[in-house]
Motif scaffolding. Structure first.
Motif, mmCIF file in Angstrom:
data_model
loop_
_atom_site.group_PDB
_atom_site.id
_atom_site.type_symbol
_atom_site.label_atom_id
_atom_site.label_comp_id
_atom_site.label_asym_id
_atom_site.label_seq_id
_atom_site.Cartn_x
_atom_site.Cartn_y
_atom_site.Cartn_z
ATOM 1 N N LEU A 25 0.827 -1.201 0.000
ATOM 2 C CA LEU A 25 0.000 0.000 0.000
ATOM 3 C C LEU A 25 0.865 1.256 0.000
ATOM 4 C CD1 LEU A 25 -2.751 -1.067 2.558
ATOM 5 C CD2 LEU A 25 -2.909 -1.011 0.060
ATOM 6 N N GLY A 84 -4.498 -1.830 -4.158
ATOM 7 C CA GLY A 84 -5.089 -1.433 -2.897
ATOM 8 C C GLY A 84 -5.193 -2.564 -1.899
ATOM 9 N N VAL A 128 -6.202 4.856 -2.472
ATOM 10 C CA VAL A 128 -5.822 4.272 -3.762
ATOM 11 C C VAL A 128 -6.667 4.853 -4.898
ATOM 12 C CG1 VAL A 128 -5.728 2.108 -5.058
ATOM 13 C CG2 VAL A 128 -4.903 2.183 -2.710
#
Length: 470
Positions: A98, A298, A336
């Motif tokens: 991430l 994500g 994201v």
């Protein structure tokens, strides 16, 4: 009779082990009953060993070791690792890393309350996924979106809510099995939808779908064979032809893309044969679902986009409540999505950036690793450390035959497998490859900031083994 009396003299008593934990600042506030259970298990384990080799048991050493025994079992379950495999979406290593913005968002919002299901404008209850559905509408030009906890859940929800007791046509070449031995026919069985196989494994034509339709048919499900490829004598209907025919027959067309491939130019150049979510949407699929934690970059999530009426039906089904995502997933996904709305996504989203990294930059990264490693090792007789061309893979079931040009540092040694084992046990653990008697560290999945750390870990693993040999 007390436990201490029953314990052989060579083994520590349970109360001694408990006291050893109480002397440790980080263990002092552990629940006493938990420490007592661990102490009993520790004694039982060493009692069995003592029966086989009494000389191996040292009472004082065991008392000293017990706090670490407790830490290993009650400490953090997950550790950061350095991925030197060259597989970007490594399922066993958490798939997509991430972006750092997620951490900042978590710090800002998760230590207090937030408007998860509260409409600040009206003062009434809101819907937790509404803001993200809005962003997905703008990003993908769709009517609506639904978010559940993974893509398998997305397929299950679609089939259960929209096709229970009805027939859904699927090509035999698309009866996929995903990780963990979950097979599409089993998802159908759980949903109550009726699976109708059409065509053959390698060739399915539009005529096969036409011949299979009955009054009970409600939809066609296309699944993208993301973790395998059928090549050679093959055929598959063009998506636009399938859309046209399903609309004429009044059927739904649902596309399971899985990978979450987006229309990012830098990605398309690396993975030109991978279909994108935007292509499926533009073609006219009624619903498209994909994973959030693959090349979308994500958290784990199943994202469903498409027609508003169908999405509303999914949200109203009781199963949706069981499959909906929590606030941490939504916050990470929000970050994201913010990045996907920008033209700089290929620079700011780690998984996308890794896949798109030019080989020239990777070569410089590998050379830096070699330089730092040799400096840390000093003179080691007969040790050859080379910068070599290598191949990286997207991973995560994405583009399985697509080879991405990459670079690695390779060290040939008959003890390469022992170095790899030492790396896995290091701090931080390093996951590398052993191939043809070489330890191979692919730098495609190693961030520049991790290169000095990787060099240190490599040096420690090599030096440690050399010291043992001497």
């Amino acid at each position: 009779m007390s436990e201490e009396v029953r314990t052989p003299p060579s083994l520590p008593a349970v109360h001694e082990l408990i006291q050893s934990c109480q002397r440790q600042a980080d263990l002092r506030d552990l629940r006493p009953e938990v420490v007592k259970r661990l102490a009993r298990r520790f004694v039982e384990t060493w009692r069995a060993r003592a029966a086989e080799a009494p000389a191996s048991v040292d009472r004082a050493v065991l008392v000293e070791q017990f706090p670490d025994y407790v830490r290993q079992r009650l400490g953090s379950a997950y550790r950061p690792v350095i991925n030197a495999t060259g597989v970007v979406l490594h399922t066993n290593l958490g798939r997509a890393p991430l972006p750092s913005e997620v951490v900042r968002r978590f710090q800002a919002l998760l230590t207090g309350y937030l408007n998860l299901e509260y409409d600040l404008a009206t003062g009434h209850r809101g819907h937790r996924e509404k803001p993200l559905a809005e962003k997905l509408r703008w990003l993908l030009d769709v009517e609506d979106a639904v978010i559940v906890n993974n893509n398998a859940a997305a397929v299950l929800l679609i089939l259960t809510a929209l096709a229970r007791g009805r027939e859904v046509l699927v090509s035999r070449g698309e009866l996929i099995e995903i990780g963990g031995k979950f097979r599409l026919p089993e998802v159908f069985a759980q949903s109550g939808a009726i699976l109708v196989e059409v065509g053959t494994t390698n060739r399915t034509r539009l005529a096969d779908y036409i011949q299979a339709v009955t009054d009970r048919t409600v939809a066609v499900l296309r699944t993208h064979p993301s973790n395998y490829r059928i090549v050679g004598f093959t055929e598959r209907p063009d998506l636009t032809d399938l859309v046209r025919w399903t609309r004429e027959r009044g059927l739904y067309l649902w596309e399971d893309l899985g990978s979450g491939m987006m229309d990012v130019p830098e990605l398309r150049r690396r993975l030109p044969d991978e279909p994108t979510v935007q292509e499926a949407v533009r073609a006219g699929c009624d619903l498209v679902c994909f994973s959030g934690d693959k090349i979308f970059g994500g958290p784990q999530a199943g994202i469903i986009v498409g027609r508003h009426g169908l999405c509303e039906s999914l949200r109203k089904h009781p199963l949706y409540r069981a499959l909906r995502v929590d606030k941490m997933t939504l916050l990470a996904l929000d970050v994201v999505l913010d990045l996907h709305l920008r033209t700089t996504v290929h620079e700011r989203l780690p998984a996308v950036r890794m896949v798109a990294t030019p080989v020239e930059r990777l070569r410089a990264r590998a050379r830096r690793l070699r330089t730092l490693l040799l400096r840390a090792l000093g003179p080691v007789e007969g040790l050859a450390v080379e910068v070599v061309p290598d191949t990286a893979y997207a991973g995560g079931g994405l583009a399985p035959v697509a080879e991405i040009p990459s670079m690695a540092v390779a060290i040939r040694s008959p003890t390469a497998h022992r170095w790899a084992e030492a790396l896995r046990r290091g701090d931080p653990p390093v996951i590398a490859r052993v191939e043809e008697g070489r330890l191979v560290c692919n730098v495609h999945t190693v961030e520049p900031r991790q290169i000095p750390v990787l060099a240190r870990c490599l040096a420690e693993a090599i030096k440690g083994h050399e010291a043992i040999r001497q």
